[in-house]
Write a protein that holds these residues in place. Structure first.
Motif, PDB file in Angstrom:
ATOM      1  N   HIS A 286      71.630   3.665  -7.292  1.00 43.73           N
ATOM      2  CA  HIS A 286      71.892   2.162  -6.936  1.00 43.73           C
ATOM      3  C   HIS A 286      70.585   1.810  -5.269  1.00 43.73           C
ATOM      4  CE1 HIS A 286      73.323   5.404  -3.704  1.00 43.73           C
ATOM      5  NE2 HIS A 286      74.115   6.092  -4.262  1.00 43.73           N
ATOM      6  N   GLY A 287      71.547   1.397  -4.707  1.00 38.84           N
ATOM      7  CA  GLY A 287      70.365   0.963  -3.440  1.00 38.84           C
ATOM      8  C   GLY A 287      71.649   1.592  -2.303  1.00 38.84           C
ATOM      9  N   SER A 288      71.541   0.857  -1.312  1.00 42.42           N
ATOM     10  CA  SER A 288      72.230   1.192   0.158  1.00 42.42           C
ATOM     11  C   SER A 288      73.680   0.531   0.184  1.00 42.42           C
ATOM     12  CB  SER A 288      71.320   0.729   1.228  1.00 42.42           C
ATOM     13  OG  SER A 288      71.742  -0.777   1.217  1.00 42.42           O
ATOM     14  N   GLU A 289      73.832   0.319  -0.925  1.00 42.88           N
ATOM     15  CA  GLU A 289      75.375  -0.292  -1.288  1.00 42.88           C
ATOM     16  C   GLU A 289      76.462   1.034  -1.232  1.00 42.88           C
ATOM     17  OE1 GLU A 289      73.496  -0.263  -4.825  1.00 42.88           O
ATOM     18  OE2 GLU A 289      72.912  -1.072  -3.488  1.00 42.88           O
TER      19      GLU A 289
ATOM     20  N   GLU B  81      68.718  12.299   4.798  1.00 44.88           N
ATOM     21  CA  GLU B  81      69.154  13.759   3.971  1.00 44.88           C
ATOM     22  C   GLU B  81      68.919  14.052   2.926  1.00 44.88           C
ATOM     23  OE1 GLU B  81      66.437  16.211   5.924  1.00 44.88           O
ATOM     24  OE2 GLU B  81      66.579  15.497   8.241  1.00 44.88           O
ATOM     25  N   ILE B  82      69.237  12.795   2.110  1.00 39.97           N
ATOM     26  CA  ILE B  82      69.785  13.327   0.734  1.00 39.97           C
ATOM     27  C   ILE B  82      68.047  14.221  -0.209  1.00 39.97           C
ATOM     28  CG2 ILE B  82      69.499  12.198  -2.052  1.00 39.97           C
ATOM     29  CD1 ILE B  82      71.606  11.700   0.812  1.00 39.97           C
ATOM     30  N   PRO B  83      69.056  15.345  -0.454  1.00 44.06           N
ATOM     31  CA  PRO B  83      68.308  15.980  -1.400  1.00 44.06           C
ATOM     32  C   PRO B  83      67.325  15.707  -2.467  1.00 44.06           C
ATOM     33  CG  PRO B  83      70.197  16.477  -1.807  1.00 44.06           C
ATOM     34  CD  PRO B  83      70.315  15.383  -0.719  1.00 44.06           C
TER      35      PRO B  83
ATOM     36  N   VAL C 124      57.534   5.361   2.451  1.00 42.68           N
ATOM     37  CA  VAL C 124      59.270   6.110   2.616  1.00 42.68           C
ATOM     38  C   VAL C 124      60.280   5.113   4.034  1.00 42.68           C
ATOM     39  CG1 VAL C 124      60.711   8.238   3.380  1.00 42.68           C
ATOM     40  CG2 VAL C 124      58.130   8.114   2.341  1.00 42.68           C
ATOM     41  N   CYS C 125      61.304   5.421   3.684  1.00 43.90           N
ATOM     42  CA  CYS C 125      61.937   4.436   4.780  1.00 43.90           C
ATOM     43  C   CYS C 125      62.421   5.332   5.723  1.00 43.90           C
ATOM     44  CB  CYS C 125      62.579   2.990   4.663  1.00 43.90           C
ATOM     45  SG  CYS C 125      61.879   1.420   3.512  1.00 43.90           S
ATOM     46  N   GLY C 126      63.292   5.070   6.521  1.00 48.76           N
ATOM     47  CA  GLY C 126      64.512   5.805   7.446  1.00 48.76           C
ATOM     48  C   GLY C 126      65.965   5.720   6.989  1.00 48.76           C
ATOM     49  N   ALA C 127      66.371   6.514   7.632  1.00 49.19           N
ATOM     50  CA  ALA C 127      67.722   6.639   6.829  1.00 49.19           C
ATOM     51  C   ALA C 127      68.659   5.805   7.250  1.00 49.19           C
ATOM     52  CB  ALA C 127      68.888   8.293   7.370  1.00 49.19           C
ATOM     53  N   PHE C 128      69.894   5.936   6.143  1.00 54.15           N
ATOM     54  CA  PHE C 128      70.387   4.636   6.498  1.00 54.15           C
ATOM     55  C   PHE C 128      72.371   5.218   6.576  1.00 54.15           C
ATOM     56  CE2 PHE C 128      73.715   1.635   4.195  1.00 54.15           C
ATOM     57  CZ  PHE C 128      73.392   0.248   4.569  1.00 54.15           C
ATOM     58  N   ASP C 129      72.947   4.857   7.578  1.00 54.05           N
ATOM     59  CA  ASP C 129      74.781   4.821   7.597  1.00 54.05           C
ATOM     60  C   ASP C 129      75.283   3.734   7.498  1.00 54.05           C
ATOM     61  OD1 ASP C 129      77.369   5.926   8.139  1.00 54.05           O
ATOM     62  OD2 ASP C 129      76.353   7.248   9.553  1.00 54.05           O
ATOM     63  N   ALA C 130      75.909   3.043   6.697  1.00 57.38           N
ATOM     64  CA  ALA C 130      76.672   2.193   6.069  1.00 57.38           C
ATOM     65  C   ALA C 130      77.649   2.248   7.649  1.00 57.38           C
ATOM     66  CB  ALA C 130      77.254   2.534   5.343  1.00 57.38           C
ATOM     67  N   ARG C 131      78.374   3.169   8.013  1.00 61.09           N
ATOM     68  CA  ARG C 131      79.540   3.010   9.029  1.00 61.09           C
ATOM     69  C   ARG C 131      78.745   2.219  10.397  1.00 61.09           C
ATOM     70  NH1 ARG C 131      80.749   9.145   9.844  1.00 61.09           N
ATOM     71  NH2 ARG C 131      78.550   9.278   9.211  1.00 61.09           N
TER      72      ARG C 131
ATOM     73  N   ALA D 137      63.442   8.259  13.477  1.00 58.80           N
ATOM     74  CA  ALA D 137      63.794  10.306  13.842  1.00 58.80           C
ATOM     75  C   ALA D 137      64.332   9.923  12.836  1.00 58.80           C
ATOM     76  CB  ALA D 137      64.289  10.193  15.155  1.00 58.80           C
ATOM     77  N   LYS D 138      65.289   9.436  12.080  1.00 55.13           N
ATOM     78  CA  LYS D 138      66.473  10.139  11.089  1.00 55.13           C
ATOM     79  C   LYS D 138      66.029   9.657   9.735  1.00 55.13           C
ATOM     80  CE  LYS D 138      70.605   9.212  13.734  1.00 55.13           C
ATOM     81  NZ  LYS D 138      71.050  10.800  13.916  1.00 55.13           N
ATOM     82  N   ARG D 139      65.735  10.600   8.876  1.00 52.27           N
ATOM     83  CA  ARG D 139      65.054  10.767   7.912  1.00 52.27           C
ATOM     84  C   ARG D 139      65.832  10.484   6.200  1.00 52.27           C
ATOM     85  NH1 ARG D 139      60.950  16.010   9.230  1.00 52.27           N
ATOM     86  NH2 ARG D 139      60.254  14.869  10.943  1.00 52.27           N
ATOM     87  N   ALA D 140      65.558   9.678   5.128  1.00 53.88           N
ATOM     88  CA  ALA D 140      66.407   9.760   4.559  1.00 53.88           C
ATOM     89  C   ALA D 140      66.346  10.728   3.393  1.00 53.88           C
ATOM     90  CB  ALA D 140      65.851   8.590   4.008  1.00 53.88           C
TER      91      ALA D 140
END
Length: 253
Positions: free
Chosen positions: A32-35, A75-77, A138-145, A161-164
């Protein structure tokens, strides 16, 4: 009248969708994507693939979230994704041939995981990869909030600075803007992108294709003229026609 699509649970990992019968079936791991995992889009894509004879596993990897919130991709392993892949390959209905399919952040996930597996000489590399609206880096981290539509007073760009992603306990090799080295993968590769994508520019796929061709790769590439990040009805039908044909060619051999 019997069921045409059957759910089968992979214990501890999630559900699959596939044809009735014992199999084995050509298999597709869907990212899935960022959804996020809760939205259902990856399950919908898996059901579509199941209707065409594939055993599809929509792997939920986003952190947290619920039916109202997508959660985060931070930081998804990717090691966990590798474990899920191993469980899918060991699942009795899964055939010998398996592909990755991802859209947007799921495309990034699929390309990254495959390139790292090849780089590190790991077994179980997918036999084919299909991605729609992929990035070339590589793209940066995503937080839906924290997400707001562009133009909303609370909108902000992603924080580099935040890593996905992480791999083997570290994200140092997966810094934002680092090229995804999918040229290491020498199997069949399907790339598609809408030329009017307002989320991730089509130029990312164009750069990815150019880099692959410099390394002697010949990906199966489709550009959907005038389509946004996700195609409309006609564009989606065209995309799925190309996608299913690609998977048929390379998983049913």
């Amino acid at each position: 009248m019997g069921l045409k699509i059957v759910r089968r649970l992979i214990p501890d990992w999630g559900t699959t969708y596939g044809p009735p019968g014992d199999g084995p079936f050509p298999a597709v791991m869907v990212f899935h994507g960022s959804e996020g995992a809760w939205s259902g889009w990856s399950h919908r894509n898996a059901v579509l693939l199941a209707a065409h004879g594939f055993l599809a596993f929509p792997f939920g990897y986003s952190k947290g979230g619920n039916a109202w919130n997508a959660g985060s991709i931070e930081e998804i392993p990717l090691d966990r994704s590798l474990d899920a892949l191993s469980a899918f390959r060991a699942f009795p209905p899964t055939g010998d041939r398996l592909a990755f399919y991802g859209v947007s952040r799921g495309a990034e996930h699929a390309l990254l995981l495959a390139s790292l597996m090849v780089r590190d000489g790991l077994k179980g590399v997918p036999d084919a990869i299909a991605v729609h609206s992929p990035p070339d880096v590589v793209c940066g981290a995503f937080d839906a909030r924290r997400f707001r539509d562009n133009g909303d007073p609370g909108w902000q760009t992603w924080d580099p600075a935040k890593r996905a992603w992480s791999w083997r306990g570290s994200s140092d090799d997966l810094l934002p803007t680092r090229p995804i080295e999918i040229e290491r993968f020498d199997g069949p590769l399907f790339l598609s992108h809408g030329t009017a994508d307002r989320v991730w520019s089509v130029e990312m796929t164009r750069r990815l294709v150019a880099r692959l061709e410099r390394h002697g790769r010949r990906p199966d590439v489709h550009y959907y003229e005038g389509s946004d990040h996700l195609p409309g009805s006609a564009g989606e039908n065209e995309h799925h026609d190309h996608l299913v044909s690609f998977l048929d060619r390379h998983l049913r051999a």
